[in-house]
Scaffold this active site. Structure first.
Site, PDB file in Angstrom:
ATOM      1  N   ASP A  55       0.795  -1.228   0.000  1.00  0.00           N
ATOM      2  CA  ASP A  55       0.000   0.000   0.000  1.00  0.00           C
ATOM      3  C   ASP A  55       0.828   1.279   0.000  1.00  0.00           C
ATOM      4  O   ASP A  55       0.367   2.321  -0.465  1.00  0.00           O
ATOM      5  CB  ASP A  55      -0.993   0.013   1.164  1.00  0.00           C
ATOM      6  CG  ASP A  55      -0.351  -0.194   2.519  1.00  0.00           C
ATOM      7  OD1 ASP A  55       0.811  -0.632   2.562  1.00  0.00           O
ATOM      8  OD2 ASP A  55      -1.017   0.063   3.542  1.00  0.00           O
ATOM      9  N   GLY A 453      26.702 -16.533  -1.090  1.00  0.00           N
ATOM     10  CA  GLY A 453      26.308 -17.935  -1.032  1.00  0.00           C
ATOM     11  C   GLY A 453      24.948 -18.193  -0.414  1.00  0.00           C
ATOM     12  O   GLY A 453      24.796 -19.100   0.403  1.00  0.00           O
ATOM     13  N   ASN A 510      19.919 -34.762  -6.125  1.00  0.00           N
ATOM     14  CA  ASN A 510      20.802 -35.626  -5.332  1.00  0.00           C
ATOM     15  C   ASN A 510      20.293 -35.771  -3.902  1.00  0.00           C
ATOM     16  O   ASN A 510      21.056 -35.971  -2.966  1.00  0.00           O
ATOM     17  CB  ASN A 510      22.243 -35.110  -5.362  1.00  0.00           C
ATOM     18  CG  ASN A 510      22.325 -33.621  -5.073  1.00  0.00           C
ATOM     19  OD1 ASN A 510      21.414 -33.041  -4.483  1.00  0.00           O
ATOM     20  ND2 ASN A 510      23.409 -32.988  -5.491  1.00  0.00           N
TER      21      ASN A 510
END
Length: 615
Positions: A55, A453, A510
């Site tokens: 808003d 990272g 994996n």
């Protein structure tokens, strides 16, 4: 325009803006504060703004939506929007990324992405819609506040993660404040912050300053100091008799010196290597390019060439742990005694705002103006430098009897799939490390976040990178991401579908966080994740009939090779996701070594096995 001329012109523009800020232009055309910001962004070649509506920023978003050249990219959340602005800025050179959020809840959600851009030196504007100036003064208990009247709490937080800030409170100073932080953004390559109150969006101000472009040229180097530093470095090269190598890093990319750097390399002939964050600063098919230097983690031939050179010229270094093989660089200073066959000289270090020679640092001697002058002085070494052998940076696809997809096989095989001008985005973890050992095609762009990272960053970054690539005429946008990482930011795939960007996403399944398994806790359940039905993602996220997307699952080498050789797949005519089944404990060589070093640094082994700890 030459570098000295550009710097001089930049100084003139800076002075003109300062003069304009001290006077009120009579008779000048009027423009709203909101449109002044958009006009400046248009001048900076911004054509996409990321964010989430709230808003306190809706009035400004009306102006964005109505703008003829700037598009609104609505994101699923503010964190993803910050990641996308980061990716956009990395790919669209000489521009910036822009994210717009609302006061408090929105801006705090984005702050991790802004901090990452700060850490990795990416120019991003965080524009925050805030309560009106009258509310700032009276401090009512509004929603999105902390309920204690501290309306400045969020800008105080922003100061920790942005280079400069402007809290607009007076229309008469708005233009000068906007220009100030935008100049900071483009010259220091860091995020900046502007708070725009709701009642100032449509306030009218003079447009006169818009006639003066914002300068991105750094200030002039001090000529006397620069001359002294130049002589010092030339003397070191003379002592080395041309036995030198160049090591490029992240700041060569971030601070726009690739053109000067490549001119230096071709005119001098010195061998060149890159740190991981400097990958693609130099064409990796250039005959004098030798690959990635990563301290003890480097390939043996690369390690020997860099560490045995009499002189290493470092350009734009950023010496973080994952960028240096856990601080294992073996490039000594003159006070370091190494067993060598010949004396070792210290590495000059060219940076964006300073130059270091041996132990002496020279602030204000920036590399953009300095490198061309160094080039002139060192071209005479081309013949000697060209005789220094450089290991050919190539990784052959190994012949493995097992059909399973291993990292040792995967990355060299992927290298054959990549094309010139591809934009390649890699996620923290196996992808960041796997891509280091393969040469990328000419004019390709690698987008990775090695220092900050943040898990999941790559998915949001892919959105911004893909949009920027489309805008500047680059090639395919390709993401390599793990199944754990993508779960954090997967929502942005829906935005990609809506905007018809067409990346290829290689999802390495994996079964969890492999990089964390190698650092600590290989069999711990905290490194496990839920396995999603990955090939159904696009159905859920906006393409129920699969008209805009394709998905695949590959379980062995033959299936992946067949897909990579498929011309329809390679054409990237729609968004595509490839689920690649891999062993949870398989990882690139460099990651295994780095993870072992990181685990020791974190002292986990010492805690679990106190008898093995050393003082």
């Amino acid at each position: 325009m030459s570098t000295p001329t550009a710097a001089l012109q930049g100084e003139i523009h800076r002075l003109q803006l300062q003069v304009n800020s001290l006077r009120t232009e009579k008779g000048a055309e009027q423009i709203t504060v909101g449109n002044y910001i958009l006009a400046r962004l248009e001048q900076l070649r911004v054509t996409s703004i990321f964010g989430v509506p709230g808003d306190f920023n809706l009035g400004f978003l009306d102006l964005v939506e109505d703008h003829p050249t700037i598009d609104w990219i609505g994101n699923c959340n503010e964190l993803n929007a910050a990641y996308a602005a980061d990716g956009y800025a990395r790919v669209k050179e000489h521009s910036i990324g822009v994210i717009t959020t609302t006061f408090g809840v929105g801006e705090l959600s984005a702050i991790n992405g802004i901090a990452g851009a700060f850490s990795e030196m990416v120019p991003v504007l965080h524009l925050v819609g805030v309560p009106s100036t009258s509310q700032q003064a009276t401090k009512p208990m509004l929603h999105h506040t902390l309920g204690d009247g501290r309306y400045d709490a969020y800008v105080q937080a922003a100061k920790q993660f942005t280079f400069s800030q402007a809290f607009l409170s007076d229309k008469n100073h708005a233009a000068a404040e906007i220009d100030r932080v935008l100049i900071d953004c483009i010259t220091v390559a860091r995020p900046v912050y502007i708070a725009l109150p709701t009642d100032l969006v449509h306030q009218k101000i003079s447009s006169e300053s818009l006639r003066i472009p914002l300068t991105r040229s750094p200030p002039h180097n001090n000529p006397q100091v620069e001359s002294f530093v130049l002589e010092q470095i030339v003397t070191l090269f003379e002592a080395a008799q041309g036995d030198a190598v160049v090591l490029v890093d992240a700041c060569a990319i971030r601070h726009d010196v690739r053109e000067e750097l490549n001119d230096f390399l071709r005119k001098t002939g010195f061998p060149v290597y890159a740190a991981p964050m400097g990958k693609t600063a130099v064409d990796e098919n250039y005959e004098r390019y030798g690959g990635i230097y990563l301290g003890t983690i480097s390939r043996p031939d690369i390690k020997e060439k860099v560490e045995s050179a009499k002189l290493v010229l470092s350009v734009g270094s950023l010496l973080s742990d994952f960028n240096t093989g856990n601080f294992s660089y073996n490039i000594p200073t003159t006070r370091t005694i190494e067993v060598r066959n010949y004396p070792i000289l210290t590495a000059p270090d060219l940076h964006s705002t300073h130059t270091r020679v041996q132990y002496a640092s020279f602030p204000g001697i920036g590399m953009k103006q300095f490198i061309p002058k160094l080039t002139e002085r060192l071209t005479s070494y081309h013949e000697n430098a060209s005789e220094i052998t450089v290991p050919k940076f190539v990784t052959d696809v190994p012949k493995e009897e097992n059909g399973d997809i291993t990292h040792t096989w995967f990355w060299p095989r992927i290298a054959k799939f990549l094309k010139p001008k591809d934009v390649i985005v890699t996620e923290t973890g196996t992808s960041n490390f796997g891509i280091q050992d393969v040469a990328l095609p000419e004019k390709s762009v690698l987008v990775s976040q090695i220092l900050w990272g943040s898990i999941g960053w790559s998915v949001g970054s892919l959105l911004g990178a893909a949009i920027a690539a489309r805008e500047v005429g680059l090639g395919r946008a390709i993401l390599f991401v793990g199944d754990g990482s993508i779960q954090l930011t997967v929502q942005e795939l829906s935005v990609m579908l809506r905007l018809d960007v067409k990346p290829i996403i290689f999802l390495l399944n994996n079964s969890g966080y492999t990089i964390e398994r190698y650092i600590h806790g290989k069999t711990r359940k905290y490194n496990d994740i839920s396995n999603w039905t990955w090939t159904s993602l696009f159905k859920v996220l906006g393409d129920p009939e699969e008209q805009l997307s394709r998905t695949y699952t590959v379980r062995n080498k033959d299936e992946l090779s067949s897909l990579l050789e498929d011309t329809t797949f390679a054409s990237a005519d729609r968004i595509q996701l490839v689920e690649i089944i891999m062993d949870p404990l398989d990882a690139p060589r460099a990651l295994k070594v780095q993870a072992e070093l990181s685990g020791k640094t974190n002292s986990y082994d010492a805690v679990l096995n106190p008898t093995t700890a050393t003082a």
